[in-house]
Design a protein around this motif. Structure first.
Motif, PDB file in Angstrom:
ATOM      1  N   ASP A 141     -17.515 -36.614  39.825  1.00 11.46           N
ATOM      2  CA  ASP A 141     -17.464 -35.233  39.616  1.00 11.46           C
ATOM      3  C   ASP A 141     -18.050 -34.609  40.663  1.00 11.46           C
ATOM      4  OD1 ASP A 141     -17.265 -32.574  38.904  1.00 11.46           O
ATOM      5  OD2 ASP A 141     -18.338 -32.976  36.714  1.00 11.46           O
ATOM      6  N   TYR A 142     -17.515 -33.969  41.763  1.00 15.89           N
ATOM      7  CA  TYR A 142     -18.100 -33.151  42.688  1.00 15.89           C
ATOM      8  C   TYR A 142     -19.151 -32.148  42.242  1.00 15.89           C
ATOM      9  CZ  TYR A 142     -18.811 -31.178  47.410  1.00 15.89           C
ATOM     10  OH  TYR A 142     -19.303 -30.769  48.625  1.00 15.89           O
ATOM     11  N   LEU A 143     -18.548 -31.516  40.985  1.00 18.73           N
ATOM     12  CA  LEU A 143     -19.571 -30.431  40.742  1.00 18.73           C
ATOM     13  C   LEU A 143     -20.671 -31.059  39.938  1.00 18.73           C
ATOM     14  CD1 LEU A 143     -16.641 -28.428  38.704  1.00 18.73           C
ATOM     15  CD2 LEU A 143     -18.038 -27.876  40.657  1.00 18.73           C
ATOM     16  N   ALA A 144     -20.951 -32.278  39.655  1.00 24.68           N
ATOM     17  CA  ALA A 144     -22.121 -32.700  39.344  1.00 24.68           C
ATOM     18  C   ALA A 144     -23.063 -33.140  40.060  1.00 24.68           C
ATOM     19  CB  ALA A 144     -21.887 -34.020  38.399  1.00 24.68           C
ATOM     20  N   GLU A 145     -22.934 -32.872  41.586  1.00 25.70           N
ATOM     21  CA  GLU A 145     -23.829 -33.196  42.464  1.00 25.70           C
ATOM     22  C   GLU A 145     -25.076 -32.692  42.590  1.00 25.70           C
ATOM     23  OE1 GLU A 145     -22.820 -29.828  45.921  1.00 25.70           O
ATOM     24  OE2 GLU A 145     -22.498 -31.855  46.382  1.00 25.70           O
ATOM     25  N   GLY A 146     -25.177 -31.639  41.804  1.00 28.03           N
ATOM     26  CA  GLY A 146     -26.687 -31.148  41.464  1.00 28.03           C
ATOM     27  C   GLY A 146     -27.509 -31.785  40.465  1.00 28.03           C
ATOM     28  N   THR A 147     -26.842 -32.631  39.755  1.00 30.73           N
ATOM     29  CA  THR A 147     -27.687 -33.193  38.624  1.00 30.73           C
ATOM     30  C   THR A 147     -28.296 -34.435  38.919  1.00 30.73           C
ATOM     31  OG1 THR A 147     -25.692 -32.673  37.190  1.00 30.73           O
ATOM     32  CG2 THR A 147     -27.285 -34.356  36.237  1.00 30.73           C
ATOM     33  N   GLY A 148     -29.748 -34.623  38.695  1.00 31.11           N
ATOM     34  CA  GLY A 148     -30.504 -35.601  39.022  1.00 31.11           C
ATOM     35  C   GLY A 148     -30.263 -36.786  38.371  1.00 31.11           C
ATOM     36  N   ALA A 149     -30.911 -37.986  38.512  1.00 33.19           N
ATOM     37  CA  ALA A 149     -31.076 -38.898  37.912  1.00 33.19           C
ATOM     38  C   ALA A 149     -31.478 -38.668  36.330  1.00 33.19           C
ATOM     39  CB  ALA A 149     -31.967 -40.228  38.581  1.00 33.19           C
ATOM     40  N   SER A 150     -30.508 -39.355  35.430  1.00 36.56           N
ATOM     41  CA  SER A 150     -30.807 -38.974  34.124  1.00 36.56           C
ATOM     42  C   SER A 150     -31.773 -39.882  33.702  1.00 36.56           C
ATOM     43  CB  SER A 150     -29.415 -39.266  33.530  1.00 36.56           C
ATOM     44  OG  SER A 150     -29.758 -39.264  31.817  1.00 36.56           O
ATOM     45  N   PRO A 151     -32.607 -39.185  32.785  1.00 34.06           N
ATOM     46  CA  PRO A 151     -33.757 -40.249  32.051  1.00 34.06           C
ATOM     47  C   PRO A 151     -33.344 -41.350  31.369  1.00 34.06           C
ATOM     48  CG  PRO A 151     -33.573 -38.253  31.058  1.00 34.06           C
ATOM     49  CD  PRO A 151     -32.996 -38.187  32.108  1.00 34.06           C
ATOM     50  N   VAL A 152     -31.805 -41.222  30.926  1.00 36.08           N
ATOM     51  CA  VAL A 152     -31.216 -42.447  29.952  1.00 36.08           C
ATOM     52  C   VAL A 152     -30.183 -42.926  30.860  1.00 36.08           C
ATOM     53  CG1 VAL A 152     -31.977 -41.358  27.705  1.00 36.08           C
ATOM     54  CG2 VAL A 152     -29.904 -40.729  28.813  1.00 36.08           C
ATOM     55  N   GLN A 153     -30.169 -42.989  32.012  1.00 36.47           N
ATOM     56  CA  GLN A 153     -29.104 -43.629  32.981  1.00 36.47           C
ATOM     57  C   GLN A 153     -29.095 -45.000  32.646  1.00 36.47           C
ATOM     58  OE1 GLN A 153     -28.313 -41.842  36.796  1.00 36.47           O
ATOM     59  NE2 GLN A 153     -28.454 -43.874  37.895  1.00 36.47           N
ATOM     60  N   HIS A 154     -30.149 -45.508  32.471  1.00 37.01           N
ATOM     61  CA  HIS A 154     -30.359 -46.947  32.389  1.00 37.01           C
ATOM     62  C   HIS A 154     -29.600 -47.688  31.089  1.00 37.01           C
ATOM     63  CE1 HIS A 154     -33.508 -45.578  29.951  1.00 37.01           C
ATOM     64  NE2 HIS A 154     -34.197 -46.655  29.706  1.00 37.01           N
ATOM     65  N   PHE A 155     -29.330 -46.555  30.102  1.00 40.00           N
ATOM     66  CA  PHE A 155     -28.553 -46.896  28.936  1.00 40.00           C
ATOM     67  C   PHE A 155     -26.937 -47.442  29.154  1.00 40.00           C
ATOM     68  CE2 PHE A 155     -32.211 -45.527  26.650  1.00 40.00           C
ATOM     69  CZ  PHE A 155     -32.018 -45.928  25.296  1.00 40.00           C
TER      70      PHE A 155
END
Length: 704
Positions: A141-155
């Motif tokens: 999603d190109y529009l999500a480029e400003g979203t940083g690494a999620s604190p629950v990404q490892h889930f």
């Protein structure tokens, strides 16, 4: 990874004791796996392939869980789904709930409010074990480029396992039915059932990794075969105990070498998972097989420190990543390897406390274990707690100041914006500390985009097939082709309105991060091949039906020269010039819409933190113009002279020496240097005038 803990819980009859069936070498493997992940996430460059630790966990989980199920099937001829899911619920979900609560609190304390909505949704998805699919969608999603690494990404990896363990036990229930009715042997029948999962998954993994690597990394379908390898080892247990000790030892050491080589030699540039993931997964399988004979690295892996770390690996995995993300945001950037290692090492404290005070008390509770219904109820309660943690974060998202009742417009998109500059001169757009109200709210900025995204008009970074979208007046007398990247697409709403009022048929062709130029751009350090293919295809479309006008813009400032070498702005300018010449030769008027000033940081995030001191988010106009692609575009336009019309919207985006984050009560920027759609709509009158002047005699007049 979660599954390894679940099975070891069954192999450990008393708290803290190693019972029959306990494999200390498995604990050692888990220690290596979690160690690789932690060091990799700490930012240690020398361990560029540390992410393979997750693949090790997949194999271990498939092995241990399947071993449990196959023994149950052989013993009773059936699999109890209620007992299976009860065991998983009481082992996994209490720790999950606690980590998700902590992740929500860390987000609230350390992460900008502009990220709360995305991360709140991530926490809800993590609690429901579907976050891997959410991350897969975001990855493209190109529009999500400003979203940083999620604190629950490892889930994401835990979600993959849980989804696998919805399908696999159900399949084994069918195996049990087949075995009872046909008297076939359990393990060979299970092997056939497993092959139906592993083979298609591996083939799909190789394919999707080559075509959509960002998606392939997260989705379940490309990972099932890794768990299946572990399951195959469990099914073949009767054979492994008869392997000669020397052969087992050789296989074990070779497997451990494959794991370590993967961690050292692979990197984020390695297509993953795909065929490359066979190296650490088959290596892990070999080490497990060697352990059946206590051969090879089995003694090394059974060392007490490794067994202790392995026993806590689930907790370590859960806790380390939220701390790394929170520390990264708090530091305002990359942590560096030294600080990263300190943060991951510090995760031992909450991991140990979680294990002792939450996980083990529930895991070894005789009251919970007495009935499957109780364990499932505990699991459901923990899931609801995790969901509520995410929902609480979503509800905590603040909004910008609302408009007073007497000034609230019926349509928020009719707010003044750039029109204040037209009415009051440049100083009307100068930075100021406060505004009456603001739209969009900074927390909504990333969603303030043109309709073109909903219509899927923009080709993603993997695609090369042009996608045309029609705007303006379908019966218009002037054909206007709009070509470029997202910096061109951001003007779609204004161009649509102008086209309808002026009688222009507007057609857009845009692709993510791809300039319309005869060059080879780079993406992630590699040639952006799909951009080259898309460029050629769009040029063919224009050649087949030449438009009256081409309007183009871009964000990219550099490209590789034709003879190779490092990317440069000169190569980009030359490539733009060549492409524009080709279009002009068709009899098409070329108009370049200069790239708007590019701020140094995320403006909407700054605004969210400085609602009462907005001038803190202002930035220097000259620096912003230099950071944009305007100079490369101007160089090409100058070389072509009158053949190219130039439109510069800088006076309407940044009219003074310092660019304001909010003009006319409208937030100017969303992600990066993109303008909010609300602000773009406010420039219609000015853009119309500029375009008509740049198009010149090509544009139809009222008399015509």
């Amino acid at each position: 990874m979660a599954g390894t803990d679940t099975v070891l819980a069954q192999h450990t009859p008393t708290r803290g004791r190693q019972g029959a069936g306990f494999r200390p070498d498995i604990e050692g493997l888990r220690a290596i796996a979690v160690g690789l992940v932690l060091v990799y996430h700490a930012g240690v460059d020398q361990l560029s392939g540390g992410f393979v630790g997750v693949d090790i966990f997949f194999v271990l989980s498939g092995f241990l869980i399947t071993g449990l199920l196959v023994r149950e099937l052989e013993r009773s001829g059936r699999v109890s789904l209620s007992r299976f899911y009860a065991r998983r619920a009481k082992r996994l979900l209490p720790a999950t709930a606690l980590t998700l609560i902590a992740s929500a609190l860390l987000t609230w304390a350390f992460i900008p409010v502009t990220q709360w909505r995305a991360f709140g949704g991530d926490i809800v998805s993590a609690a429901l074990y579907v976050v891997n699919w959410r991350l897969a969608d975001r990855s493209v999603d190109y529009l999500a480029e400003g979203t940083g690494a999620s604190p629950v990404q490892h889930f994401w990896s835990l979600a993959v396992e849980e989804q696998y363990y919805i399908v696999w036990p159900l399949l084994l229930v069918l195996v049990g039915l087949v075995v009872r009715r046909t008297r076939l042997r359990v393990r060979p029948t299970m092997a056939v059932a497993l092959a139906l999962i592993v083979v298609p998954s591996l083939v799909w993994s190789v394919h999707l990794t080559s075509t959509q690597p960002a998606v392939a990394f997260f989705v379940t379908t490309t990972r099932l075969w890794e768990l299946g390898i572990g399951a195959a080892v469990a099914i073949g247990a009767a054979w492994w105990v008869r392997v000669p000790a020397r052969v087992a030892a050789l296989a074990g050491w070779a497997g451990l070498a494959a794991i370590l080589a993967s961690a050292l030699l692979f990197s984020s540039a390695t297509p993953w998972p795909g065929s490359a993931a066979l190296v650490p997964t088959l290596g892990t399988a070999a080490v497990i097989v060697a352990g059946f004979r206590a051969a090879g690295p089995a003694r090394l892996l059974a060392l007490r420190p490794l067994v202790w770390i392995g026993g806590m690996s689930y907790s370590l995995y859960l806790w380390h990543w939220p701390l790394v993300v929170a520390a990264t945001f708090a530091a305002g950037g990359e942590l560096g390897a030294k600080v990263g290692l300190l943060v991951t090492a510090a995760s031992v404290v909450p991991a140990w406390l979680s294990l002792r005070l939450v996980e083990n008390p529930v895991r070894f509770s005789t009251w919970v274990a007495a009935k499957a219904r109780r364990a499932l109820t505990v699991g459901l309660a923990c899931t609801l707690v995790g969901v509520l943690a995410g929902v609480a974060l979503l509800l905590a998202v603040p909004q910008g100041p609302p408009p007073p009742p007497d000034t609230r417009p019926e349509d928020p998109r009719t707010l003044v914006g750039a029109e204040v500059i037209q009415d009051g001169g440049p100083q009307a757009g100068a930075p100021r500390d406060t505004v009456r109200f603001m739209t969009p709210a900074p927390t909504d900025a990333v969603d303030d985009v043109p309709e073109a995204y909903d219509r899927e008009c923009q080709v993603d970074s993997d695609g090369s097939e042009p996608r045309a979208c029609a705007w303006g007046d379908p019966d218009g007398t002037l054909d206007v082709a709009v070509v470029g990247d997202s910096k061109m697409l951001q003007w779609t709403s204004a161009l649509d309105e102008i086209g309808r009022s002026e009688g222009w048929r507007v057609t857009t062709w845009t692709k993510s991060a791809c300039a319309f130029a005869d060059v080879v751009q780079t993406q992630g350090g590699k040639p952006y091949e799909s951009c080259v293919a898309w460029n050629d295809a769009v040029l063919a479309e224009l050649t087949a039906a030449p438009p009256d006008v081409l309007v183009t813009s871009q964000r990219a400032t550099s490209a590789m020269p034709p003879d190779g070498g490092d990317s440069s702005s000169e190569a980009m300018s030359a490539g733009i010039e060549r492409r524009w010449q080709e279009v002009a030769a068709l009899g098409t008027r070329v108009v370049v819409l200069l790239d708007n000033p590019a701020p140094p940081d995320e403006v909407y995030e700054c605004v969210a933190e400085h609602l009462e001191t907005l001038t803190a988010c202002a930035f220097d106009r000259d620096d912003a113009v230099r950071s944009s692609a305007a100079s490369e575009q101007l160089a090409a336009a100058t070389a072509l002279g009158d053949a190219v019309g130039v439109v510069d919207m800088t006076p309407w985006v940044c009219p003074t020496t310092r660019c304001a984050p909010v003009i006319g009560d409208v937030l100017v920027y969303r992600q990066g240097s993109h303008l909010t759609d609300t602000y773009v709509r406010s420039t219609v009158a000015m853009l119309r005038s500029e375009l008509i002047d740049a198009i010149g005699a090509t544009a139809p007049t009222e008399e015509s």
